[in-house]
Enzyme design. Structure first.
Site, PDB file in Angstrom:
ATOM      1  N   GLY A  17       3.406  37.975  86.153  1.00 23.51           N
ATOM      2  CA  GLY A  17       3.672  37.551  84.397  1.00 23.51           C
ATOM      3  C   GLY A  17       3.384  36.106  84.456  1.00 23.51           C
ATOM      4  N   ALA A  67       4.781  43.289  78.971  1.00 27.40           N
ATOM      5  CA  ALA A  67       4.742  43.382  77.001  1.00 27.40           C
ATOM      6  C   ALA A  67       3.324  43.724  76.958  1.00 27.40           C
ATOM      7  CB  ALA A  67       4.873  41.709  76.592  1.00 27.40           C
ATOM      8  N   TYR A  68       2.373  43.994  76.115  1.00 30.91           N
ATOM      9  CA  TYR A  68       1.402  44.313  75.628  1.00 30.91           C
ATOM     10  C   TYR A  68       0.975  43.137  75.078  1.00 30.91           C
ATOM     11  CZ  TYR A  68      -2.995  46.348  74.454  1.00 30.91           C
ATOM     12  OH  TYR A  68      -3.938  46.437  74.680  1.00 30.91           O
ATOM     13  N   THR A  69       0.532  42.257  75.728  1.00 32.55           N
ATOM     14  CA  THR A  69       0.252  40.690  75.264  1.00 32.55           C
ATOM     15  C   THR A  69      -1.123  40.843  74.607  1.00 32.55           C
ATOM     16  OG1 THR A  69       0.134  40.319  77.353  1.00 32.55           O
ATOM     17  CG2 THR A  69       2.041  39.715  76.078  1.00 32.55           C
ATOM     18  N   THR A 108       8.473  38.010  70.019  1.00 27.67           N
ATOM     19  CA  THR A 108       7.255  36.833  69.740  1.00 27.67           C
ATOM     20  C   THR A 108       8.077  36.592  68.361  1.00 27.67           C
ATOM     21  OG1 THR A 108       5.374  36.879  69.277  1.00 27.67           O
ATOM     22  CG2 THR A 108       6.270  38.644  69.565  1.00 27.67           C
ATOM     23  N   TYR A 132       0.372  44.130  67.858  1.00 29.51           N
ATOM     24  CA  TYR A 132       1.162  42.856  68.624  1.00 29.51           C
ATOM     25  C   TYR A 132       2.649  42.567  68.070  1.00 29.51           C
ATOM     26  CZ  TYR A 132       3.076  39.945  71.230  1.00 29.51           C
ATOM     27  OH  TYR A 132       3.357  38.723  72.405  1.00 29.51           O
ATOM     28  N   TRP A 158       3.986  30.998  71.501  1.00 30.53           N
ATOM     29  CA  TRP A 158       2.305  30.218  72.193  1.00 30.53           C
ATOM     30  C   TRP A 158       2.599  29.183  73.673  1.00 30.53           C
ATOM     31  CZ3 TRP A 158       0.022  26.557  67.977  1.00 30.53           C
ATOM     32  CH2 TRP A 158      -0.243  27.277  66.836  1.00 30.53           C
TER      33      TRP A 158
HETATM   34  N1  LIG Z   1       2.241  34.489  76.224  1.00 29.74           N
HETATM   35  C1  LIG Z   1       2.754  34.019  74.616  1.00 29.74           C
HETATM   36  O1  LIG Z   1       2.233  32.937  74.092  1.00 29.74           O
HETATM   37  C2  LIG Z   1       3.981  34.735  74.733  1.00 29.74           C
HETATM   38  C3  LIG Z   1       4.424  33.724  73.134  1.00 29.74           C
HETATM   39  C4  LIG Z   1       5.284  34.789  72.572  1.00 29.74           C
HETATM   40  C5  LIG Z   1       6.343  35.950  72.970  1.00 29.74           C
HETATM   41  N2  LIG Z   1       5.507  36.331  74.498  1.00 29.74           N
HETATM   42  C6  LIG Z   1       6.424  37.650  74.950  1.00 29.74           C
HETATM   43  O2  LIG Z   1       6.713  36.514  76.583  1.00 29.74           O
HETATM   44  C7  LIG Z   1       7.399  37.845  77.090  1.00 29.74           C
HETATM   45  C8  LIG Z   1       6.162  37.265  78.253  1.00 29.74           C
HETATM   46  O3  LIG Z   1       4.629  37.059  77.643  1.00 29.74           O
HETATM   47  P1  LIG Z   1       4.023  36.688  79.145  1.00 29.74           P
HETATM   48  O4  LIG Z   1       2.874  35.712  78.606  1.00 29.74           O
HETATM   49  O5  LIG Z   1       3.999  36.479  80.495  1.00 29.74           O
HETATM   50  O6  LIG Z   1       2.787  38.140  79.574  1.00 29.74           O
HETATM   51  P2  LIG Z   1       2.227  38.562  80.851  1.00 29.74           P
HETATM   52  O7  LIG Z   1       1.827  37.567  81.159  1.00 29.74           O
HETATM   53  O8  LIG Z   1       1.320  38.997  79.568  1.00 29.74           O
HETATM   54  O9  LIG Z   1       1.988  39.651  80.805  1.00 29.74           O
HETATM   55  C9  LIG Z   1       4.209  40.377  81.421  1.00 29.74           C
HETATM   56  C10 LIG Z   1       3.766  41.183  81.852  1.00 29.74           C
HETATM   57  O10 LIG Z   1       3.247  42.258  81.538  1.00 29.74           O
HETATM   58  C11 LIG Z   1       2.072  43.294  81.933  1.00 29.74           C
HETATM   59  N3  LIG Z   1       1.526  43.182  81.172  1.00 29.74           N
HETATM   60  C12 LIG Z   1       0.540  42.294  80.724  1.00 29.74           C
HETATM   61  N4  LIG Z   1      -0.061  42.972  79.452  1.00 29.74           N
HETATM   62  C13 LIG Z   1       0.302  44.740  79.815  1.00 29.74           C
HETATM   63  C14 LIG Z   1      -0.530  45.888  79.324  1.00 29.74           C
HETATM   64  N5  LIG Z   1      -1.731  46.155  78.244  1.00 29.74           N
HETATM   65  N6  LIG Z   1       0.343  47.224  79.631  1.00 29.74           N
HETATM   66  C15 LIG Z   1       0.793  47.184  81.016  1.00 29.74           C
HETATM   67  N7  LIG Z   1       1.791  45.294  81.345  1.00 29.74           N
HETATM   68  C16 LIG Z   1       0.884  44.566  81.059  1.00 29.74           C
HETATM   69  C17 LIG Z   1       1.931  42.219  82.755  1.00 29.74           C
HETATM   70  O11 LIG Z   1       0.556  42.732  83.918  1.00 29.74           O
HETATM   71  P3  LIG Z   1       0.036  41.508  84.786  1.00 29.74           P
HETATM   72  O12 LIG Z   1       0.859  40.565  85.153  1.00 29.74           O
HETATM   73  O13 LIG Z   1      -0.360  43.001  85.537  1.00 29.74           O
HETATM   74  O14 LIG Z   1      -0.774  41.983  83.759  1.00 29.74           O
HETATM   75  C18 LIG Z   1       3.128  41.371  83.537  1.00 29.74           C
HETATM   76  O15 LIG Z   1       3.902  42.217  84.648  1.00 29.74           O
HETATM   77  C19 LIG Z   1       6.102  39.354  76.134  1.00 29.74           C
HETATM   78  O16 LIG Z   1       7.758  39.666  75.567  1.00 29.74           O
HETATM   79  C20 LIG Z   1       5.829  38.429  75.596  1.00 29.74           C
HETATM   80  O17 LIG Z   1       5.905  39.357  74.408  1.00 29.74           O
HETATM   81  C21 LIG Z   1       4.382  35.069  75.083  1.00 29.74           C
END
Ligand SMILES: NC(=O)c1ccc[n+]([C@@H]2O[C@H](COP(=O)([O-])OP(=O)(O)OC[C@H]3O[C@@H](n4cnc5c(N)ncnc54)[C@H](OP(=O)(O)O)[C@@H]3O)[C@@H](O)[C@H]2O)c1
Length: 294
Positions: A17, A67-69, A108, A132, A158
């Site tokens: 992640g 998370a499902y992102t 988020t 989402y 972000w």
């Molecule tokens: N990215 C952003 O801009 C952002 C902004 C605000 C808040 N957040 C929050 O921060 C946290 C971490 O985000 P991140 O960007 O680090 O997320 P990420 O890299 O997309 O995913 C985090 C984890 O969830 C898994 N995952 C992703 N999509 C999935 C799906 N469809 N089904 C099952 N598992 C899934 C990933 O597995 P894989 O590595 O195998 O994909 C990884 O283990 C989350 O709670 C997110 O809502 C993110």
């Protein structure tokens, strides 16, 4: 919570992640033993199996980044988004209940509808418009309803950072060989560097002041401003032109303004997050040309 170096952190999603990998690195650097998982498999949706896993791992702290992102895809797969973002946090909370292990859960800025116009406080109404955002809000509620004694919910925004695809990296890859690009300028938020977020999370956790927090780098930007600064730091000649959201249609409705007010975090820790501009410069400088072309 004590600051003993021998404590163990379990990072759900820490294997691949975007945030999870930075958390794993920051905690290891701080002297913690760190255990990471890949994305959740079917067994994780069973309270008893998850409880057994937690008992076997025996961590002093669990951080949930699962998370499902995929924000747009969630509009077509609402049940799957609901399963990962709402149901799973509830199951994690139930599995931890009574084990006396603190839980840090990430959420988020997209829980907000973006109509407020000034930075969002933790207690502002969360009226997400996207699947989402709604499912992430429901995940927060599922955890809050359990009344866990040791729960942090950290809303961030972000994200950009090393080792995984993110908006800044995508912009740099696109802009490397182009003369100009149009990027949305009517959505404003709080760009956040995952290594910074990991450090600040660690500082917050050490206070033991559980609760709901907003945590992001300081300042605000539109996607266009963020892309422009990244391109400038990389030394590319590509011109980044502002465009309205209607010229870049996306399936999910995103908040027009989702800047997070982080003063509750600052009150708890004494830390003011550094500006996103400094962080994006550091990130761009740290990426090699080879990495950017991947
Ligand atoms: N990215 C952003 O801009 C952002 C902004 C605000 C808040 N957040 C929050 O921060 C946290 C971490 O985000 P991140 O960007 O680090 O997320 P990420 O890299 O997309 O995913 C985090 C984890 O969830 C898994 N995952 C992703 N999509 C999935 C799906 N469809 N089904 C099952 N598992 C899934 C990933 O597995 P894989 O590595 O195998 O994909 C990884 O283990 C989350 O709670 C997110 O809502 C993110």
């Amino acid at each position: 919570m004590s600051e003993e170096a021998s404590q163990k952190a379990l990072v759900l999603g820490g294997q691949s992640g975007l945030l999870g990998m930075s958390l794993a690195e920051a905690f290891a650097h701080d002297g913690w033993e760190v255990s990471v998982t890949p994305r959740p498999e079917h067994w994780a949706y069973d309270v008893e199996s998850l409880r057994e896993f937690f008992q076997k791992e025996s961590p002093d702290l669990v951080l949930n980044t699962w998370a499902y992102t995929q924000v747009d895809l969630a509009e077509d797969e609402p049940e799957e988004a609901r399963r990962v973002n709402k149901i799973l946090p509830g199951i994690i909370g139930k599995a931890l209940k009574g084990l006396d292990i603190p839980l840090v859960h990430y959420s988020t800025d997209f829980v907000f509808d973006g109509k407020k116009g000034t930075p969002y406080l933790e207690d502002d109404k969360a009226d997400a418009e996207s699947v989402y955002g709604k499912t992430k809000r429901d995940g927060e509620k599922a955890l809050l309803d359990l009344g866990l004694d040791k729960l942090f919910i950290i809303r961030t925004a972000w994200l950009f950072g090393p080792k995984k695809k993110n908006f800044v990296k995508t912009m740099l890859t696109l802009c490397k060989d182009r003369e100009n690009i149009g990027v949305v300028h009517d959505q404003v938020g709080s760009p956040t560097y995952t290594p910074d977020l990991a450090q600040y999370s660690l500082a917050l956790i050490k206070t033991g002041q559980y609760g709901l927090y907003h945590l992001a780098n300081s300042g605000r930007a539109s996607w266009c401003e963020l892309a422009s600064e990244a391109v400038r730091a990389a030394g590319y000649s590509c011109t980044v032109n502002p465009i309205p959201s209607e010229d870049y249609p996306q399936k999910a409705q995103r908040p027009a303004f989702s800047v997070l007010d982080t003063s509750r975090f600052t009150q708890a820790t004494g830390i003011t997050p550094r500006p996103w501009l400094q962080a994006v410069q550091e990130y761009v400088y740290s990426e090699t040309a080879e990495n950017l072309s991947q």
